[in-house]
Design a protein around this motif. Structure first.
Motif, PDB file in Angstrom:
ATOM      1  N   THR A  27       0.824  -1.112   0.009  1.00  0.00           N
ATOM      2  CA  THR A  27       0.043   0.155  -0.139  1.00  0.00           C
ATOM      3  C   THR A  27       1.059   1.100  -0.007  1.00  0.00           C
ATOM      4  OG1 THR A  27      -1.677  -0.946   1.250  1.00  0.00           O
ATOM      5  CG2 THR A  27      -1.810   1.149   1.305  1.00  0.00           C
ATOM      6  N   ASN A  28       0.796   2.118  -1.154  1.00  0.00           N
ATOM      7  CA  ASN A  28       1.774   3.198  -1.292  1.00  0.00           C
ATOM      8  C   ASN A  28       0.740   4.382  -1.175  1.00  0.00           C
ATOM      9  OD1 ASN A  28       3.783   4.801  -1.863  1.00  0.00           O
ATOM     10  ND2 ASN A  28       3.413   4.579  -3.976  1.00  0.00           N
ATOM     11  N   TYR A  29       1.200   5.395  -0.151  1.00  0.00           N
ATOM     12  CA  TYR A  29       0.520   6.655  -0.399  1.00  0.00           C
ATOM     13  C   TYR A  29       1.528   7.866  -0.732  1.00  0.00           C
ATOM     14  CZ  TYR A  29      -2.499   4.252   2.909  1.00  0.00           C
ATOM     15  OH  TYR A  29      -3.346   3.391   3.519  1.00  0.00           O
ATOM     16  N   GLU A  30       1.154   8.467  -1.512  1.00  0.00           N
ATOM     17  CA  GLU A  30       1.983   9.678  -2.435  1.00  0.00           C
ATOM     18  C   GLU A  30       1.219  10.801  -2.494  1.00  0.00           C
ATOM     19  OE1 GLU A  30       4.445   9.835  -6.334  1.00  0.00           O
ATOM     20  OE2 GLU A  30       4.610   8.034  -5.378  1.00  0.00           O
ATOM     21  N   VAL A  31       2.150  11.961  -2.251  1.00  0.00           N
ATOM     22  CA  VAL A  31       1.652  13.441  -2.357  1.00  0.00           C
ATOM     23  C   VAL A  31       2.713  13.949  -2.943  1.00  0.00           C
ATOM     24  CG1 VAL A  31       2.000  14.205  -0.122  1.00  0.00           C
ATOM     25  CG2 VAL A  31       0.594  15.162  -1.604  1.00  0.00           C
ATOM     26  N   GLY A  32       2.397  14.955  -3.852  1.00  0.00           N
ATOM     27  CA  GLY A  32       3.354  15.724  -4.412  1.00  0.00           C
ATOM     28  C   GLY A  32       2.905  17.048  -4.951  1.00  0.00           C
ATOM     29  N   LEU A  33       4.221  18.043  -5.487  1.00  0.00           N
ATOM     30  CA  LEU A  33       3.782  19.015  -6.038  1.00  0.00           C
ATOM     31  C   LEU A  33       4.759  19.304  -7.262  1.00  0.00           C
ATOM     32  CD1 LEU A  33       4.580  21.584  -3.049  1.00  0.00           C
ATOM     33  CD2 LEU A  33       2.365  20.941  -4.010  1.00  0.00           C
ATOM     34  N   ARG A  34       4.032  19.561  -8.277  1.00  0.00           N
ATOM     35  CA  ARG A  34       4.553  19.793  -9.633  1.00  0.00           C
ATOM     36  C   ARG A  34       4.424  21.233  -9.934  1.00  0.00           C
ATOM     37  NH1 ARG A  34       5.822  15.678  -7.686  1.00  0.00           N
ATOM     38  NH2 ARG A  34       5.197  13.701  -8.308  1.00  0.00           N
ATOM     39  N   ASN A  35       5.632  21.880 -10.275  1.00  0.00           N
ATOM     40  CA  ASN A  35       5.735  23.358 -10.350  1.00  0.00           C
ATOM     41  C   ASN A  35       6.616  23.743 -11.602  1.00  0.00           C
ATOM     42  OD1 ASN A  35       4.455  24.471  -7.974  1.00  0.00           O
ATOM     43  ND2 ASN A  35       5.925  23.214  -6.973  1.00  0.00           N
ATOM     44  N   THR A  36       6.100  24.717 -12.272  1.00  0.00           N
ATOM     45  CA  THR A  36       6.997  25.299 -13.387  1.00  0.00           C
ATOM     46  C   THR A  36       7.083  26.630 -13.179  1.00  0.00           C
ATOM     47  OG1 THR A  36       5.969  23.671 -14.983  1.00  0.00           O
ATOM     48  CG2 THR A  36       6.931  25.481 -15.850  1.00  0.00           C
ATOM     49  N   PHE A  37       8.235  27.376 -13.340  1.00  0.00           N
ATOM     50  CA  PHE A  37       8.478  28.633 -13.030  1.00  0.00           C
ATOM     51  C   PHE A  37       9.167  29.314 -14.175  1.00  0.00           C
ATOM     52  CE2 PHE A  37       8.457  26.463  -8.974  1.00  0.00           C
ATOM     53  CZ  PHE A  37       7.450  27.321  -8.220  1.00  0.00           C
ATOM     54  N   LEU A  38       9.622  30.686 -14.458  1.00  0.00           N
ATOM     55  CA  LEU A  38      10.425  31.286 -14.987  1.00  0.00           C
ATOM     56  C   LEU A  38      10.030  30.897 -16.549  1.00  0.00           C
ATOM     57  CD1 LEU A  38      13.861  30.830 -13.337  1.00  0.00           C
ATOM     58  CD2 LEU A  38      12.321  32.888 -13.210  1.00  0.00           C
ATOM     59  N   ASP A  39       8.735  31.078 -17.156  1.00  0.00           N
ATOM     60  CA  ASP A  39       8.333  30.966 -18.201  1.00  0.00           C
ATOM     61  C   ASP A  39       8.590  29.462 -18.847  1.00  0.00           C
ATOM     62  OD1 ASP A  39       7.139  33.310 -18.542  1.00  0.00           O
ATOM     63  OD2 ASP A  39       9.202  34.106 -19.195  1.00  0.00           O
ATOM     64  N   GLY A  40       8.407  28.350 -17.940  1.00  0.00           N
ATOM     65  CA  GLY A  40       8.669  26.993 -18.020  1.00  0.00           C
ATOM     66  C   GLY A  40      10.044  26.505 -18.265  1.00  0.00           C
ATOM     67  N   SER A  41      11.046  27.438 -17.848  1.00  0.00           N
ATOM     68  CA  SER A  41      12.347  26.938 -17.866  1.00  0.00           C
ATOM     69  C   SER A  41      13.038  26.242 -16.461  1.00  0.00           C
ATOM     70  CB  SER A  41      13.333  28.084 -18.338  1.00  0.00           C
ATOM     71  OG  SER A  41      13.274  29.038 -17.269  1.00  0.00           O
ATOM     72  N   LEU A  42      12.108  26.558 -15.611  1.00  0.00           N
ATOM     73  CA  LEU A  42      12.570  25.942 -14.378  1.00  0.00           C
ATOM     74  C   LEU A  42      11.496  24.844 -13.817  1.00  0.00           C
ATOM     75  CD1 LEU A  42      14.051  25.465 -11.765  1.00  0.00           C
ATOM     76  CD2 LEU A  42      13.017  27.991 -10.783  1.00  0.00           C
ATOM     77  N   ILE A  43      11.667  23.413 -13.677  1.00  0.00           N
ATOM     78  CA  ILE A  43      10.595  22.964 -13.225  1.00  0.00           C
ATOM     79  C   ILE A  43      11.051  22.221 -11.770  1.00  0.00           C
ATOM     80  CG2 ILE A  43       9.597  20.521 -13.630  1.00  0.00           C
ATOM     81  CD1 ILE A  43      10.022  21.087 -16.670  1.00  0.00           C
ATOM     82  N   VAL A  44      10.326  22.117 -10.772  1.00  0.00           N
ATOM     83  CA  VAL A  44      10.609  21.932  -9.400  1.00  0.00           C
ATOM     84  C   VAL A  44       9.696  20.754  -9.136  1.00  0.00           C
ATOM     85  CG1 VAL A  44      10.977  22.640  -7.088  1.00  0.00           C
ATOM     86  CG2 VAL A  44      11.700  24.053  -8.938  1.00  0.00           C
ATOM     87  N   ASN A  45       9.792  19.462  -8.730  1.00  0.00           N
ATOM     88  CA  ASN A  45       8.933  18.682  -8.288  1.00  0.00           C
ATOM     89  C   ASN A  45       9.160  18.189  -7.088  1.00  0.00           C
ATOM     90  OD1 ASN A  45       7.494  18.624 -10.531  1.00  0.00           O
ATOM     91  ND2 ASN A  45       8.983  17.200 -11.693  1.00  0.00           N
ATOM     92  N   LEU A  46       8.361  18.097  -6.058  1.00  0.00           N
ATOM     93  CA  LEU A  46       8.603  17.485  -4.777  1.00  0.00           C
ATOM     94  C   LEU A  46       7.522  16.307  -4.445  1.00  0.00           C
ATOM     95  CD1 LEU A  46      10.080  17.626  -2.008  1.00  0.00           C
ATOM     96  CD2 LEU A  46       8.265  19.373  -1.201  1.00  0.00           C
ATOM     97  N   THR A  47       8.108  15.067  -3.840  1.00  0.00           N
ATOM     98  CA  THR A  47       7.073  14.196  -3.610  1.00  0.00           C
ATOM     99  C   THR A  47       7.447  13.467  -2.256  1.00  0.00           C
ATOM    100  OG1 THR A  47       7.159  13.520  -5.935  1.00  0.00           O
ATOM    101  CG2 THR A  47       6.365  11.944  -4.389  1.00  0.00           C
ATOM    102  N   ALA A  48       6.422  13.508  -1.507  1.00  0.00           N
ATOM    103  CA  ALA A  48       6.641  12.557  -0.314  1.00  0.00           C
ATOM    104  C   ALA A  48       5.674  11.239  -0.429  1.00  0.00           C
ATOM    105  CB  ALA A  48       5.899  13.274   0.693  1.00  0.00           C
ATOM    106  N   PHE A  49       6.409  10.079   0.203  1.00  0.00           N
ATOM    107  CA  PHE A  49       5.519   8.769   0.136  1.00  0.00           C
ATOM    108  C   PHE A  49       5.658   8.075   1.228  1.00  0.00           C
ATOM    109  CE2 PHE A  49       9.938   8.519  -1.470  1.00  0.00           C
ATOM    110  CZ  PHE A  49      10.426   7.425  -1.005  1.00  0.00           C
ATOM    111  N   TYR A  50       4.799   7.172   1.694  1.00  0.00           N
ATOM    112  CA  TYR A  50       4.649   6.183   2.611  1.00  0.00           C
ATOM    113  C   TYR A  50       4.007   4.909   2.089  1.00  0.00           C
ATOM    114  CZ  TYR A  50       3.201   4.464   7.186  1.00  0.00           C
ATOM    115  OH  TYR A  50       3.114   3.537   8.362  1.00  0.00           O
ATOM    116  N   MET A  51       5.174   3.802   2.473  1.00  0.00           N
ATOM    117  CA  MET A  51       4.911   2.586   1.732  1.00  0.00           C
ATOM    118  C   MET A  51       4.701   1.619   2.868  1.00  0.00           C
ATOM    119  SD  MET A  51       7.582   3.074  -1.149  1.00  0.00           S
ATOM    120  CE  MET A  51       7.428   1.414  -1.760  1.00  0.00           C
TER     121      MET A  51
END
Length: 181
Positions: A27-51
């Motif tokens: 059983t896997n729980y996952e939450v994350g943020l998917r972000n794009t900045f600077l007119d799409g030139s910067l992508i920042v992804n953050l994920t937390a998970f619990y298995m």
């Protein structure tokens, strides 16, 4: 998710060869943020998970009485909890340079691990008893890993010249179920 059960085709002793193993459940729980900045030139992804693993399949390598004197087989021996965070960053600095990196942390432990990890006693020929091995570290579970990569790409004479420089680090981790060094 689950991983199906089966038989251990690399076991040598008929006792282990004939003994199957059950499916493993996760059983896997996952939450994350998917972000794009600077007119799409910067992508920042953050994920937390619990298995949470139940009936965890553990591959064991134990002594055998004939060559190659080691046999591998799978048993349902444990329950485990794994949790962590992952951060991925990808930045296209200009039309020829990309910088990317990631960092991941893991906190993993057996909640239960009852198994005979050592096979047969050489003196008696009898299998060792199953015992609580939950104090062992999960194999292939480093607490920290990260990488940084710089990629430069130029169009040259109808082709492309690429220079890639990368650095990565993975903390120490156990390679075997028994935590043998």
């Amino acid at each position: 998710g689950f991983r199906s059960g089966g038989l251990s085709p690399r076991a040598l002793d008929p006792e282990y060869l004939a003994t199957g193993y059950d499916p493993e459940e996760l059983t896997n729980y996952e939450v994350g943020l998917r972000n794009t900045f600077l007119d799409g030139s910067l992508i920042v992804n953050l994920t937390a998970f619990y298995m949470e693993y139940e009936d965890m399949q553990i591959e064991l390598a134990i002594p055998a009485e004939r060559p190659p004197f080691t046999q591998n087989f799978v048993v349902n021996a444990g329950q485990a909890t794994i949790q962590g965070l992952e951060l991925d960053v990808n930045w296209q600095a200009n039309d020829w340079w990309r910088l990317s990196g990631n960092i991941g942390t893991l906190d993993s432990e057996y909640d239960e691990l009852f198994a005979n990890l050592y096979g047969f006693s050489p003196s008696t020929g009898q299998p060792y008893p199953e015992r609580d091995e939950s104090g062992l570290a999960l194999r292939r579970s480093p607490e920290l890993s990260y990488s940084l990569t710089s990629t430069m790409n130029w169009e040259v004479a109808g082709g492309s010249l690429t220079v890639l420089v990368s650095f990565s680090l993975t903390d120490e981790f156990e390679a075997t179920t028994t935590n043998y060094p």
